[in-house]
Design a protein around this motif. Structure first.
Motif, PDB file in Angstrom:
ATOM      1  N   LYS A   1      37.148 -49.364  78.553  1.00  0.00           N
ATOM      2  CA  LYS A   1      37.738 -50.374  77.493  1.00  0.00           C
ATOM      3  C   LYS A   1      36.548 -49.713  76.410  1.00  0.00           C
ATOM      4  CE  LYS A   1      38.660 -54.855  75.639  1.00  0.00           C
ATOM      5  NZ  LYS A   1      38.813 -56.407  76.008  1.00  0.00           N
ATOM      6  N   ASP A   2      37.402 -49.132  75.299  1.00  0.00           N
ATOM      7  CA  ASP A   2      36.333 -48.894  74.216  1.00  0.00           C
ATOM      8  C   ASP A   2      35.135 -48.238  74.528  1.00  0.00           C
ATOM      9  OD1 ASP A   2      38.037 -50.112  72.554  1.00  0.00           O
ATOM     10  OD2 ASP A   2      37.004 -52.319  72.480  1.00  0.00           O
ATOM     11  N   ASN A   3      35.336 -47.042  75.426  1.00  0.00           N
ATOM     12  CA  ASN A   3      34.371 -46.135  76.145  1.00  0.00           C
ATOM     13  C   ASN A   3      33.352 -46.674  77.016  1.00  0.00           C
ATOM     14  OD1 ASN A   3      35.002 -43.657  75.208  1.00  0.00           O
ATOM     15  ND2 ASN A   3      33.191 -43.635  73.345  1.00  0.00           N
ATOM     16  N   GLU A   4      33.722 -47.980  77.496  1.00  0.00           N
ATOM     17  CA  GLU A   4      32.662 -48.435  78.757  1.00  0.00           C
ATOM     18  C   GLU A   4      33.524 -48.641  79.689  1.00  0.00           C
ATOM     19  OE1 GLU A   4      29.579 -49.209  78.210  1.00  0.00           O
ATOM     20  OE2 GLU A   4      29.453 -48.772  76.261  1.00  0.00           O
ATOM     21  N   ARG A   5      32.994 -48.333  81.031  1.00  0.00           N
ATOM     22  CA  ARG A   5      33.576 -48.634  82.283  1.00  0.00           C
ATOM     23  C   ARG A   5      33.861 -50.104  82.533  1.00  0.00           C
ATOM     24  NH1 ARG A   5      31.527 -43.895  86.532  1.00  0.00           N
ATOM     25  NH2 ARG A   5      32.283 -42.089  85.340  1.00  0.00           N
ATOM     26  N   VAL A   6      35.092 -50.538  82.810  1.00  0.00           N
ATOM     27  CA  VAL A   6      35.261 -52.018  83.393  1.00  0.00           C
ATOM     28  C   VAL A   6      35.820 -52.270  84.398  1.00  0.00           C
ATOM     29  CG1 VAL A   6      35.302 -52.653  80.752  1.00  0.00           C
ATOM     30  CG2 VAL A   6      37.368 -51.935  81.948  1.00  0.00           C
ATOM     31  N   GLY A   7      35.707 -53.375  85.139  1.00  0.00           N
ATOM     32  CA  GLY A   7      36.569 -53.666  86.289  1.00  0.00           C
ATOM     33  C   GLY A   7      36.086 -52.854  87.568  1.00  0.00           C
ATOM     34  N   ARG A   8      36.814 -52.781  88.447  1.00  0.00           N
ATOM     35  CA  ARG A   8      36.404 -52.041  89.585  1.00  0.00           C
ATOM     36  C   ARG A   8      36.700 -50.770  89.551  1.00  0.00           C
ATOM     37  NH1 ARG A   8      38.727 -57.002  91.353  1.00  0.00           N
ATOM     38  NH2 ARG A   8      37.362 -58.325  92.855  1.00  0.00           N
ATOM     39  N   TRP A   9      35.642 -49.791  90.106  1.00  0.00           N
ATOM     40  CA  TRP A   9      35.736 -48.476  90.008  1.00  0.00           C
ATOM     41  C   TRP A   9      35.605 -48.308  91.559  1.00  0.00           C
ATOM     42  CZ3 TRP A   9      35.513 -44.036  86.768  1.00  0.00           C
ATOM     43  CH2 TRP A   9      35.759 -44.353  85.576  1.00  0.00           C
ATOM     44  N   ARG A  10      36.525 -47.179  91.903  1.00  0.00           N
ATOM     45  CA  ARG A  10      36.432 -46.816  93.478  1.00  0.00           C
ATOM     46  C   ARG A  10      35.765 -45.334  93.405  1.00  0.00           C
ATOM     47  NH1 ARG A  10      40.141 -50.509  92.498  1.00  0.00           N
ATOM     48  NH2 ARG A  10      40.736 -52.057  94.202  1.00  0.00           N
ATOM     49  N   PHE A  11      34.965 -45.272  94.235  1.00  0.00           N
ATOM     50  CA  PHE A  11      34.353 -44.076  94.602  1.00  0.00           C
ATOM     51  C   PHE A  11      34.733 -43.414  96.107  1.00  0.00           C
ATOM     52  CE2 PHE A  11      31.969 -46.157  91.544  1.00  0.00           C
ATOM     53  CZ  PHE A  11      32.098 -45.309  90.468  1.00  0.00           C
ATOM     54  N   PHE A  12      34.821 -42.058  96.195  1.00  0.00           N
ATOM     55  CA  PHE A  12      35.366 -41.380  97.330  1.00  0.00           C
ATOM     56  C   PHE A  12      34.439 -40.253  97.692  1.00  0.00           C
ATOM     57  CE2 PHE A  12      38.884 -42.950  94.615  1.00  0.00           C
ATOM     58  CZ  PHE A  12      39.531 -43.659  95.531  1.00  0.00           C
ATOM     59  N   ASN A  13      34.505 -40.153  99.075  1.00  0.00           N
ATOM     60  CA  ASN A  13      33.441 -39.167  99.777  1.00  0.00           C
ATOM     61  C   ASN A  13      34.371 -38.453 100.725  1.00  0.00           C
ATOM     62  OD1 ASN A  13      31.441 -37.381 100.669  1.00  0.00           O
ATOM     63  ND2 ASN A  13      30.867 -39.020 102.047  1.00  0.00           N
ATOM     64  N   ARG A  14      34.649 -37.191 100.620  1.00  0.00           N
ATOM     65  CA  ARG A  14      35.624 -36.543 101.602  1.00  0.00           C
ATOM     66  C   ARG A  14      37.085 -37.205 101.886  1.00  0.00           C
ATOM     67  NH1 ARG A  14      30.533 -36.194 104.225  1.00  0.00           N
ATOM     68  NH2 ARG A  14      29.642 -34.092 104.290  1.00  0.00           N
TER      69      ARG A  14
END
Length: 218
Positions: A68-81
């Protein structure tokens, strides 16, 4: 000293656009450390990220989330393999889910029996951190040999605010070793964010220890 990495990627960003809807489009950008981000932006607000985004490392999906307006917001999910490894909430600034990395060790001063400890966690993928460390560190001249394997250990001092304050590297080759502080005049290590170590509910300083193998050869 010789560079540990034989090839460094230019960190200059590029952008490419694709149509998403009448009011939005997808921007594809290099965000450094071999990471490519595909983010949504409003046509009415060019170059300002708004909406869904995906991040790739060598064409493998490593993160998804919202801007939102260049800022990360809420839940971000990160993955490995291809497996979910972390969920970080940028609104609450909390790690909601994390798969422990058993290859990482930690030091925390003055721990007592019975203390409740949460070790520091890097926010997001580890790929960019390893890329940074291995491309920044240099093999000491006195240890440099062609076609030689090195045991490399990085010591990252992380303060209670979740920021790196000091980087130290140790090289071991056969019966020789040398330890020195990594000096980065550009302070690029400030790009990395961590959830700090927590002891009995309070944030504390800590040290994260990462081990890799390296080989110098032509």
């Amino acid at each position: 000293m010789k560079t540990l990495a034989s090839l460094l990627l230019s960190l200059l960003c590029f952008s490419a656009f694709a149509q998403k809807s009448d009011s939005t489009r997808i921007r594809k950008s290099a965000i450094g450390y071999d990471l490519i981000e595909e983010s949504t932006e409003l046509k009415s607000k060019p170059h300002i990220k708004n909406g869904s985004a995906e991040v790739f490392f060598h064409k493998k999906l490593v993160a998804t989330g919202l801007y939102k307006d260049n800022e990360r917001v809420g839940r971000w999910r990160f993955f490995n393999r291809d497996s979910l490894s972390q969920v970080y909430n940028y609104n609450s600034k909390k790690v909601e889910y994390n798969v422990p990395d058993t290859t990482i060790n930690y030091n925390i001063d003055s721990l007592n029996q019975g203390d409740k400890v949460l070790y520091p966690v890097k926010i997001g993928t580890m790929n960019n951190l390893y890329w940074y460390l291995t491309s920044t560190a240099r093999v000491p001249e006195e240890l440099f040999q062609k076609n030689t394997d090195y045991k490399v250990t990085f010591f990252l001092n992380i303060n209670k605010l979740g920021k790196i304050t000091k980087l130290v590297v140790d090289y071991k080759s056969e019966n020789k070793s040398k330890t020195y502080e990594i000096v980065d005049q550009a302070h690029r290590y400030k790009d990395f964010e961590f959830s700090p170590a927590i002891v009995n509910g309070n944030a504390v300083d800590s040290q994260m220890i990462l081990k890799v193998m390296a080989r110098i050869g032509y």
